[in-house]
Design a protein around this motif. Structure first.
Motif, PDB file in Angstrom:
ATOM      1  N   ASN A 121      15.503  24.048   3.477  1.00 13.83           N
ATOM      2  CA  ASN A 121      14.704  25.198   3.897  1.00 13.83           C
ATOM      3  C   ASN A 121      14.409  26.094   2.708  1.00 13.83           C
ATOM      4  O   ASN A 121      15.210  26.198   1.779  1.00 13.83           O
ATOM      5  CB  ASN A 121      15.464  26.006   4.956  1.00 13.83           C
ATOM      6  CG  ASN A 121      15.646  25.230   6.253  1.00 13.83           C
ATOM      7  OD1 ASN A 121      15.013  24.200   6.462  1.00 13.83           O
ATOM      8  ND2 ASN A 121      16.509  25.739   7.109  1.00 13.83           N
ATOM      9  N   ASN A 122      13.258  26.759   2.758  1.00 12.71           N
ATOM     10  CA  ASN A 122      12.935  27.735   1.716  1.00 12.71           C
ATOM     11  C   ASN A 122      13.915  28.900   1.792  1.00 12.71           C
ATOM     12  O   ASN A 122      14.230  29.401   2.872  1.00 12.71           O
ATOM     13  CB  ASN A 122      11.496  28.254   1.888  1.00 12.71           C
ATOM     14  CG  ASN A 122      10.470  27.218   1.482  1.00 12.71           C
ATOM     15  OD1 ASN A 122       9.671  26.772   2.281  1.00 12.71           O
ATOM     16  ND2 ASN A 122      10.491  26.835   0.206  1.00 12.71           N
ATOM     17  N   ILE A 174      14.983  32.766   1.086  1.00 16.06           N
ATOM     18  CA  ILE A 174      14.381  34.086   0.951  1.00 16.06           C
ATOM     19  C   ILE A 174      15.462  35.122   0.685  1.00 16.06           C
ATOM     20  O   ILE A 174      16.502  35.137   1.360  1.00 16.06           O
ATOM     21  CB  ILE A 174      13.593  34.474   2.218  1.00 16.06           C
ATOM     22  CG1 ILE A 174      12.384  33.548   2.408  1.00 16.06           C
ATOM     23  CG2 ILE A 174      13.135  35.940   2.148  1.00 16.06           C
ATOM     24  CD1 ILE A 174      11.599  33.813   3.686  1.00 16.06           C
ATOM     25  N   TYR A 222      13.806  29.517   7.864  1.00 11.76           N
ATOM     26  CA  TYR A 222      14.026  30.031   6.514  1.00 11.76           C
ATOM     27  C   TYR A 222      15.504  30.344   6.332  1.00 11.76           C
ATOM     28  O   TYR A 222      16.183  30.780   7.268  1.00 11.76           O
ATOM     29  CB  TYR A 222      13.192  31.297   6.262  1.00 11.76           C
ATOM     30  CG  TYR A 222      11.709  31.023   6.174  1.00 11.76           C
ATOM     31  CD1 TYR A 222      11.162  30.397   5.060  1.00 11.76           C
ATOM     32  CD2 TYR A 222      10.849  31.375   7.218  1.00 11.76           C
ATOM     33  CE1 TYR A 222       9.803  30.125   4.982  1.00 11.76           C
ATOM     34  CE2 TYR A 222       9.487  31.112   7.152  1.00 11.76           C
ATOM     35  CZ  TYR A 222       8.976  30.492   6.030  1.00 11.76           C
ATOM     36  OH  TYR A 222       7.636  30.225   5.955  1.00 11.76           O
ATOM     37  N   HIS A 228       4.130  31.907   4.437  1.00 14.79           N
ATOM     38  CA  HIS A 228       3.763  30.495   4.321  1.00 14.79           C
ATOM     39  C   HIS A 228       2.689  30.309   3.250  1.00 14.79           C
ATOM     40  O   HIS A 228       2.779  29.384   2.423  1.00 14.79           O
ATOM     41  CB  HIS A 228       3.259  29.971   5.671  1.00 14.79           C
ATOM     42  CG  HIS A 228       2.798  28.546   5.626  1.00 14.79           C
ATOM     43  ND1 HIS A 228       3.678  27.477   5.543  1.00 14.79           N
ATOM     44  CD2 HIS A 228       1.549  28.009   5.619  1.00 14.79           C
ATOM     45  CE1 HIS A 228       2.988  26.351   5.503  1.00 14.79           C
ATOM     46  NE2 HIS A 228       1.695  26.641   5.558  1.00 14.79           N
TER      47      HIS A 228
END
Length: 239
Positions: A3-4, A6, A28, A116
């Motif tokens: 997952n990205n 953050i 995320y 996104h």
């Protein structure tokens, strides 16, 4: 595919918890920090794909935090959150290098679309940059896949076979000719961590690269104190 990640820095604990949960619901991986000081520490300890900063925070505001991160990583996508809608604040955010600016209250779906779009743009930029495999550096030609650095002038040719780390470091320099390469960026991408021992190791590799490039007087790798290094390549006209 992971997952990205953050980094969310927000001093309103309730709002921060809600926003983190919402982003995690959409796959995320979110780290929440409550002020700019804690945010900088979290940034140093982890690897992130995007940062979201509230502007007005205690100890260290979002603008200051963004400036400090920009010194270490010019490519990190940054989004500012603020309750203020002053034009000067918006301009200041973009001057620092913000990728986007969202005023509270905001539509959650709109935030998702913006995140996104920023991540997709960032990934495309990184992929295009990484596609280049061969570089001209002054009188040298560098073939990254083969790790061969060639000096050629007046029919004379000299080749060096670089080690994997030497080649990776030279590639980063070649991608950022005449720009500052932050030490922390090189350490995290090549060595996997930024600490005293890896920093000393990087210094050794920079010395080796200086030796390889010494035959071109128009090339110099300079130390930018407290920040990183800069591969300077002068044109014949400048020399």
């Amino acid at each position: 595919m992971a997952n990205n990640r953050i980094l969310l820095v927000e001093d309103d604990q309730n709002f921060g918890d809600v926003l983190r949960s919402y982003l995690e619901m959409h796959d995320y991986d979110v780290t929440l920090a409550k002020d700019g000081v804690e945010g900088l520490e979290s940034y140093k300890k982890g690897h992130y794909d995007l940062c979201i900063f509230d502007v007005m925070m205690p100890k260290k505001d979002g603008f200051t935090l963004a400036r400090e991160i920009r010194e270490k990583d010019r490519e990190m996508p940054i989004v500012f959150l603020t309750a203020k809608t002053m034009k000067d604040d918006v301009l200041e955010g973009f001057r620092i290098g913000a990728d986007d600016y969202i005023s509270k209250p905001f539509n959650s779906e709109e935030l998702l679309f913006r995140i996104h779009a920023i991540l997709k743009r960032s990934q495309t930029k990184a992929e295009l940059k990484d596609e280049v495999k061969e570089f001209s550096i002054g009188k040298y030609h560098f073939n990254f896949p083969l790790r061969i650095l060639t000096f050629a002038e007046s029919g004379e040719e000299e080749k060096h076979k670089l080690s994997p780390k030497e080649a990776s470091l030279l590639k980063m320099f070649a991608q950022n000719v005449n720009d500052i390469l932050p030490r922390s960026e090189a350490l995290s991408k090549i060595w996997g961590e930024d600490n005293y021992f890896t920093a000393r190791s990087m210094d050794v590799f920079v010395t080796k690269l200086r030796k390889y490039l010494r035959r071109d007087d128009n090339i110099e790798i300079v130390n930018i104190h407290g920040n990183g290094f800069q591969l300077l390549v002068k044109s014949d006209q400048e020399a």
